[in-house]
Design a protein around this motif. Structure first.
Motif, short mmCIF file in Angstrom:
data_model
loop_
_atom_site.label_atom_id
_atom_site.label_comp_id
_atom_site.label_asym_id
_atom_site.label_seq_id
_atom_site.Cartn_x
_atom_site.Cartn_y
_atom_site.Cartn_z
N ILE A 98 23.63 17.24 35.02
CA ILE A 98 23.47 18.50 35.75
C ILE A 98 24.65 18.60 36.71
O ILE A 98 24.86 17.70 37.54
N ALA A 99 25.44 19.64 36.58
CA ALA A 99 26.60 19.84 37.44
C ALA A 99 26.17 20.61 38.69
O ALA A 99 25.61 21.70 38.60
N HIS A 113 18.32 24.95 31.07
CA HIS A 113 18.15 23.68 30.35
C HIS A 113 16.96 22.92 30.94
O HIS A 113 16.64 23.04 32.12
N ASP A 114 16.29 22.11 30.11
CA ASP A 114 15.13 21.34 30.54
C ASP A 114 15.44 20.43 31.73
O ASP A 114 14.59 20.26 32.61
N ALA A 115 16.63 19.85 31.77
CA ALA A 115 16.99 18.96 32.88
C ALA A 115 17.05 19.71 34.20
O ALA A 115 16.67 19.18 35.24
N VAL A 116 17.53 20.95 34.17
CA VAL A 116 17.59 21.77 35.38
C VAL A 116 16.18 22.16 35.80
O VAL A 116 15.82 22.11 36.99
N LEU A 117 15.36 22.54 34.83
CA LEU A 117 13.98 22.91 35.12
C LEU A 117 13.20 21.72 35.68
O LEU A 117 12.34 21.88 36.55
N ALA A 118 13.52 20.50 35.19
CA ALA A 118 12.84 19.30 35.68
C ALA A 118 13.11 19.05 37.16
O ALA A 118 12.31 18.44 37.85
N ILE A 163 24.46 25.89 39.65
CA ILE A 163 23.96 24.61 39.16
C ILE A 163 23.54 24.78 37.70
O ILE A 163 22.93 25.79 37.35
N GLY A 164 23.85 23.80 36.87
CA GLY A 164 23.44 23.90 35.48
C GLY A 164 23.77 22.65 34.69
O GLY A 164 24.53 21.79 35.14
N TYR A 165 23.20 22.56 33.51
CA TYR A 165 23.46 21.45 32.60
C TYR A 165 24.84 21.67 31.97
O TYR A 165 25.16 22.76 31.50
N ALA A 166 25.66 20.62 31.96
CA ALA A 166 27.01 20.70 31.39
C ALA A 166 27.03 20.09 30.00
O ALA A 166 26.94 18.87 29.86
#
Length: 197
Positions: A159-160, A129-134, A147-150
């Motif tokens: 991001i969890a 997900h873009d938020a994780v990449l950010a 770790i990842g976007y929930a």
């Protein structure tokens, strides 16, 4: 919708003797009474928990008592409605939830393990997900770390990040939503936290 349980029916059909047995309480019996340490309060002594058929139970540690459902709620540390369902299932009055067909999916899956149930990693996290990449995480590293976007659950929209004890046991998740400000002295031993351009 949850299972409807008639409290009066459960109390009429499940005696205190059966309740003590169904809850696997290690109490000494004397006539129509059982006594022993309270496993819920971790209170010792021969009279910490007293259960009397036809009268109820009393926990001297918490100074509270009640009927069979209240006893199950106290021992299992769950609300009375859930305790009534659990008692009815254990007594065979209603089908077990595990065999009753599809139920609402859990937010945090559980897996049976020695010593009770433990948390399992969330299977639905989006590591690319873009938020994780950010945050600067490579999707493979994020997948490895858990770790990842929930997109759903209690961390929905964030991001969890897994929280683990020193032995690696999963304790829960931290939901990170705002990464616009990090203190200048913030450091991580995983990867540097930098926004991608």
């Amino acid at each position: 919708m949850g299972t409807f349980i008639d409290f009066a029916e459960v109390k009429a059909k499940v005696s205190f003797a059966e309740t003590v047995a169904l809850l696997k309480l290690d109490l000494k019996s004397s006539g129509n009474q059982w006594r022993g340490p309270c496993p819920a309060c971790k209170a010792g002594g021969e009279r910490a928990l007293v259960v009397t058929e036809g009268r109820g139970f009393f926990c001297f540690s918490l100074k509270k008592g009640g009927d069979q459902i209240a006893l199950a709620a106290h021992i299992l540390a769950i609300p009375a409605k859930d305790a009534a369902v659990e008692l009815a299932e254990r007594a065979g009055l209603v089908p077990s939830r595990s065999t009753a067909g599809p139920t609402r999916p859990r937010t945090v899956p559980e897996s049976e393990a020695e010593g009770g149930s433990r948390l399992s990693p969330l299977s639905y996290l989006e590591t690319d997900h873009d938020a994780v990449l950010a945050l600067g995480f490579d999707p493979e590293i994020a997948r490895t770390l858990g770790i990842g976007y929930a997109p759903r659950g209690v961390c929905r929209g964030s991001i969890a990040v897994p929280i683990r004890d020193p032995t690696g046991t999963l304790l829960g998740y931290l939901g990170v939503q705002d990464i616009t400000y990090l203190p200048p002295d913030f450091q991580t031993n995983v990867v540097p936290l930098q926004k991608r351009a």
